[in-house]
Design a protein around this motif. Sequence first.
Motif, short mmCIF file in Angstrom:
data_model
loop_
_atom_site.label_atom_id
_atom_site.label_comp_id
_atom_site.label_asym_id
_atom_site.label_seq_id
_atom_site.Cartn_x
_atom_site.Cartn_y
_atom_site.Cartn_z
N VAL A 70 0.85 -1.20 0.00
CA VAL A 70 0.00 0.00 0.00
C VAL A 70 0.88 1.25 0.00
O VAL A 70 0.66 2.18 -0.78
CB VAL A 70 -0.98 0.00 1.20
N ASP A 71 1.88 1.27 0.85
CA ASP A 71 2.79 2.41 0.92
C ASP A 71 3.51 2.61 -0.41
O ASP A 71 3.72 3.75 -0.85
CB ASP A 71 3.79 2.21 2.06
N GLY A 72 3.84 1.52 -1.06
CA GLY A 72 4.56 1.57 -2.33
C GLY A 72 3.77 2.21 -3.46
O GLY A 72 4.36 2.62 -4.47
N THR A 73 2.46 2.33 -3.32
CA THR A 73 1.67 3.00 -4.35
C THR A 73 1.93 4.50 -4.34
O THR A 73 1.68 5.18 -5.33
CB THR A 73 0.17 2.75 -4.18
N GLY A 74 2.38 5.03 -3.20
CA GLY A 74 2.63 6.45 -3.06
C GLY A 74 1.37 7.30 -3.01
O GLY A 74 1.43 8.52 -3.08
N LYS A 75 0.22 6.65 -2.87
CA LYS A 75 -1.05 7.38 -2.91
C LYS A 75 -1.83 7.36 -1.60
O LYS A 75 -2.88 7.97 -1.51
CB LYS A 75 -1.93 6.82 -4.03
N MET A 76 -1.32 6.65 -0.61
CA MET A 76 -2.03 6.52 0.66
C MET A 76 -1.18 7.11 1.78
O MET A 76 0.04 6.99 1.76
CB MET A 76 -2.33 5.05 0.97
N GLN A 77 -1.85 7.72 2.74
CA GLN A 77 -1.16 8.29 3.90
C GLN A 77 -1.75 7.69 5.16
O GLN A 77 -2.89 7.22 5.17
CB GLN A 77 -1.33 9.81 3.93
N GLY A 78 -1.00 7.71 6.24
CA GLY A 78 -1.49 7.22 7.52
C GLY A 78 -1.79 5.74 7.50
O GLY A 78 -2.81 5.30 8.03
N ILE A 79 -0.91 4.95 6.90
CA ILE A 79 -1.13 3.51 6.77
C ILE A 79 -0.93 2.85 8.13
O ILE A 79 0.09 3.04 8.78
CB ILE A 79 -0.18 2.92 5.73
N GLY A 80 -1.92 2.10 8.55
CA GLY A 80 -1.84 1.36 9.81
C GLY A 80 -2.29 -0.07 9.59
O GLY A 80 -2.97 -0.38 8.62
N THR A 81 -1.86 -0.94 10.47
CA THR A 81 -2.25 -2.35 10.38
C THR A 81 -2.72 -2.84 11.74
O THR A 81 -2.43 -2.23 12.77
CB THR A 81 -1.08 -3.24 9.91
N ASP A 82 -3.41 -3.96 11.72
CA ASP A 82 -3.84 -4.60 12.95
C ASP A 82 -3.98 -6.09 12.68
O ASP A 82 -4.35 -6.49 11.58
CB ASP A 82 -5.16 -4.03 13.44
N ASP A 83 -3.69 -6.90 13.66
CA ASP A 83 -3.82 -8.35 13.57
C ASP A 83 -5.06 -8.74 14.37
O ASP A 83 -5.11 -8.55 15.58
CB ASP A 83 -2.57 -9.00 14.15
#
Length: 129
Positions: A70-83
């Motif tokens: 997702v970060d590699g697309t360069g189009k999204m900000q504030g990327i977070g994850t959760d398990d």
Amino acid sequence: SGEHMPDKARYVQEMVRVLKPGGTLVIATWCQRDDRAAPFSDTEKVNLDYLYKEWAHPYFISIDAYAELVDGTGKMQGIGTDDWTTQTIASWRASVWAGVWDPLPVFSKPKVWYKTVRDIVCLERMHRA
């Protein structure tokens, strides 16, 4: 449904491409642990291969790998994850028992029962993974 996609990067790029500007992207999919620091053991590889073949999944990637895509697309900000494993793990055994508890397929559709038994084995292996 990312587990079904053979090209995870293209899958993520397409979701980001069609997302409304400023929209929120949520990916809920089966993942594997990140194996970069600690490679999979032979047993883990056998178990993963079993799941790939049994349910026709090309391969899984880690939660971190999805975030990197997702970060590699360069189009999204504030990327977070959760398990969500802790919140969803109880449903695995419930799914197994839902398939076993109903005896109707045993008598009316033996092929369905056979598939149900195979799915039970897969769900149990996934649960233990």
